[in-house]
Design a protein around this motif. Structure first.
Motif, PDB file in Angstrom:
ATOM      1  N   MET A 130       0.855  -1.179   0.000  1.00 44.89           N
ATOM      2  CA  MET A 130       0.000   0.000   0.000  1.00 44.89           C
ATOM      3  C   MET A 130       0.896   1.234   0.000  1.00 44.89           C
ATOM      4  O   MET A 130       1.775   1.367   0.828  1.00 44.89           O
ATOM      5  CB  MET A 130      -0.898  -0.031   1.242  1.00 44.89           C
ATOM      6  CG  MET A 130      -1.845   1.134   1.326  1.00 44.89           C
ATOM      7  SD  MET A 130      -2.930   1.120   2.777  1.00 44.89           S
ATOM      8  CE  MET A 130      -3.735  -0.424   2.635  1.00 44.89           C
ATOM      9  N   GLN A 157      -7.577  -1.036  -5.551  1.00 41.79           N
ATOM     10  CA  GLN A 157      -7.367  -1.981  -4.459  1.00 41.79           C
ATOM     11  C   GLN A 157      -6.542  -1.297  -3.374  1.00 41.79           C
ATOM     12  O   GLN A 157      -5.693  -0.463  -3.659  1.00 41.79           O
ATOM     13  CB  GLN A 157      -6.639  -3.215  -4.954  1.00 41.79           C
ATOM     14  CG  GLN A 157      -7.512  -4.137  -5.756  1.00 41.79           C
ATOM     15  CD  GLN A 157      -6.801  -5.447  -6.063  1.00 41.79           C
ATOM     16  OE1 GLN A 157      -5.595  -5.558  -5.981  1.00 41.79           O
ATOM     17  NE2 GLN A 157      -7.584  -6.448  -6.417  1.00 41.79           N
ATOM     18  N   GLY A 158      -6.803  -1.646  -2.140  1.00 42.37           N
ATOM     19  CA  GLY A 158      -6.070  -1.075  -1.023  1.00 42.37           C
ATOM     20  C   GLY A 158      -6.720   0.171  -0.452  1.00 42.37           C
ATOM     21  O   GLY A 158      -6.324   0.637   0.610  1.00 42.37           O
ATOM     22  N   VAL A 159      -7.708   0.732  -1.160  1.00 39.76           N
ATOM     23  CA  VAL A 159      -8.423   1.894  -0.633  1.00 39.76           C
ATOM     24  C   VAL A 159      -9.370   1.409   0.454  1.00 39.76           C
ATOM     25  O   VAL A 159     -10.089   0.421   0.274  1.00 39.76           O
ATOM     26  CB  VAL A 159      -9.200   2.618  -1.756  1.00 39.76           C
ATOM     27  CG1 VAL A 159     -10.128   3.672  -1.187  1.00 39.76           C
ATOM     28  CG2 VAL A 159      -8.236   3.232  -2.753  1.00 39.76           C
ATOM     29  N   ARG A 160      -9.354   2.075   1.595  1.00 37.67           N
ATOM     30  CA  ARG A 160     -10.218   1.696   2.715  1.00 37.67           C
ATOM     31  C   ARG A 160     -11.671   1.963   2.342  1.00 37.67           C
ATOM     32  O   ARG A 160     -12.029   3.073   1.946  1.00 37.67           O
ATOM     33  CB  ARG A 160      -9.838   2.488   3.965  1.00 37.67           C
ATOM     34  CG  ARG A 160     -10.646   2.111   5.197  1.00 37.67           C
ATOM     35  CD  ARG A 160     -10.076   2.726   6.452  1.00 37.67           C
ATOM     36  NE  ARG A 160      -9.943   4.161   6.345  1.00 37.67           N
ATOM     37  CZ  ARG A 160     -10.566   5.042   7.110  1.00 37.67           C
ATOM     38  NH1 ARG A 160     -11.348   4.633   8.086  1.00 37.67           N
ATOM     39  NH2 ARG A 160     -10.383   6.327   6.944  1.00 37.67           N
ATOM     40  N   LEU A 161     -12.516   0.949   2.449  1.00 36.70           N
ATOM     41  CA  LEU A 161     -13.938   1.071   2.148  1.00 36.70           C
ATOM     42  C   LEU A 161     -14.717   1.239   3.449  1.00 36.70           C
ATOM     43  O   LEU A 161     -14.524   0.478   4.397  1.00 36.70           O
ATOM     44  CB  LEU A 161     -14.436  -0.164   1.406  1.00 36.70           C
ATOM     45  CG  LEU A 161     -13.730  -0.500   0.091  1.00 36.70           C
ATOM     46  CD1 LEU A 161     -14.312  -1.774  -0.501  1.00 36.70           C
ATOM     47  CD2 LEU A 161     -13.827   0.647  -0.886  1.00 36.70           C
ATOM     48  N   ILE A 162     -15.592   2.219   3.468  1.00 37.20           N
ATOM     49  CA  ILE A 162     -16.444   2.467   4.630  1.00 37.20           C
ATOM     50  C   ILE A 162     -17.886   2.208   4.197  1.00 37.20           C
ATOM     51  O   ILE A 162     -18.390   2.867   3.286  1.00 37.20           O
ATOM     52  CB  ILE A 162     -16.280   3.911   5.155  1.00 37.20           C
ATOM     53  CG1 ILE A 162     -14.832   4.140   5.595  1.00 37.20           C
ATOM     54  CG2 ILE A 162     -17.267   4.176   6.291  1.00 37.20           C
ATOM     55  CD1 ILE A 162     -14.516   5.571   5.939  1.00 37.20           C
ATOM     56  N   GLN A 165      -2.643   5.810  -1.056  1.00 37.07           N
ATOM     57  CA  GLN A 165      -3.811   5.028  -0.674  1.00 37.07           C
ATOM     58  C   GLN A 165      -4.111   5.133   0.808  1.00 37.07           C
ATOM     59  O   GLN A 165      -5.245   4.971   1.217  1.00 37.07           O
ATOM     60  CB  GLN A 165      -3.614   3.579  -1.079  1.00 37.07           C
ATOM     61  CG  GLN A 165      -3.650   3.390  -2.590  1.00 37.07           C
ATOM     62  CD  GLN A 165      -3.304   1.985  -2.993  1.00 37.07           C
ATOM     63  OE1 GLN A 165      -2.447   1.354  -2.382  1.00 37.07           O
ATOM     64  NE2 GLN A 165      -3.944   1.490  -4.027  1.00 37.07           N
ATOM     65  N   ILE A 166      -3.101   5.400   1.640  1.00 36.88           N
ATOM     66  CA  ILE A 166      -3.338   5.523   3.076  1.00 36.88           C
ATOM     67  C   ILE A 166      -4.294   6.675   3.371  1.00 36.88           C
ATOM     68  O   ILE A 166      -5.133   6.592   4.244  1.00 36.88           O
ATOM     69  CB  ILE A 166      -2.006   5.707   3.833  1.00 36.88           C
ATOM     70  CG1 ILE A 166      -1.188   4.417   3.748  1.00 36.88           C
ATOM     71  CG2 ILE A 166      -2.248   6.106   5.279  1.00 36.88           C
ATOM     72  CD1 ILE A 166       0.208   4.532   4.275  1.00 36.88           C
ATOM     73  N   PHE A 188     -10.042   7.032   1.075  1.00 38.98           N
ATOM     74  CA  PHE A 188     -11.088   6.119   1.520  1.00 38.98           C
ATOM     75  C   PHE A 188     -12.313   6.316   0.641  1.00 38.98           C
ATOM     76  O   PHE A 188     -12.435   7.317  -0.074  1.00 38.98           O
ATOM     77  CB  PHE A 188     -11.425   6.309   3.010  1.00 38.98           C
ATOM     78  CG  PHE A 188     -12.014   7.655   3.345  1.00 38.98           C
ATOM     79  CD1 PHE A 188     -13.383   7.857   3.333  1.00 38.98           C
ATOM     80  CD2 PHE A 188     -11.194   8.715   3.689  1.00 38.98           C
ATOM     81  CE1 PHE A 188     -13.927   9.091   3.647  1.00 38.98           C
ATOM     82  CE2 PHE A 188     -11.726   9.950   4.017  1.00 38.98           C
ATOM     83  CZ  PHE A 188     -13.090  10.143   3.990  1.00 38.98           C
TER      84      PHE A 188
END
Length: 98
Positions: free
Chosen positions: A1, A49-54, A5-6, A9
């Motif tokens: 990551m 990919q790697g993106v935080r999903l909420i 990407q950090i 979101f």
């Protein structure tokens, strides 16, 4: 990551109301840092990919609200708790009348 990407979101499945028509849409919203970079109908965006999903299903996404008449500094001992209540209710800006 990577570091990009950090700070990224996606709110997935959020309800958004068009303030002009009153129509409701279920949208996905991608945020990088402090900026919205993509908005699209649910399940239509290509989210890296790697993106935080909420999961925002059953919730609403709204802009920050402003309260232009508050008396926050009248009671300094309550300043922190009142500030937290504003944020919890979507109020991101206030104008203190004291």
């Amino acid at each position: 990551m990577n570091s990009h990407q950090i700070n990224t979101f996606a709110l997935v499945g959020a309800k958004v109301i068009d303030i002009f028509t009153g129509n409701k849409s279920v949208l996905d919203i991608v945020v990088e840092g402090e900026r919205i970079v993509q908005i699209g109908e649910h399940n239509t965006l290509e989210i890296n990919q790697g993106v935080r999903l909420i999961d925002a299903h059953g919730k609403y996404a709204i802009p920050g609200l402003c309260d232009m008449h508050v008396h926050m500094t009248a009671w300094p001992e309550l300043l922190e708790s009142v500030s937290l209540m504003f944020i919890a209710n979507g109020v991101t800006s206030v104008r203190d009348m004291c």
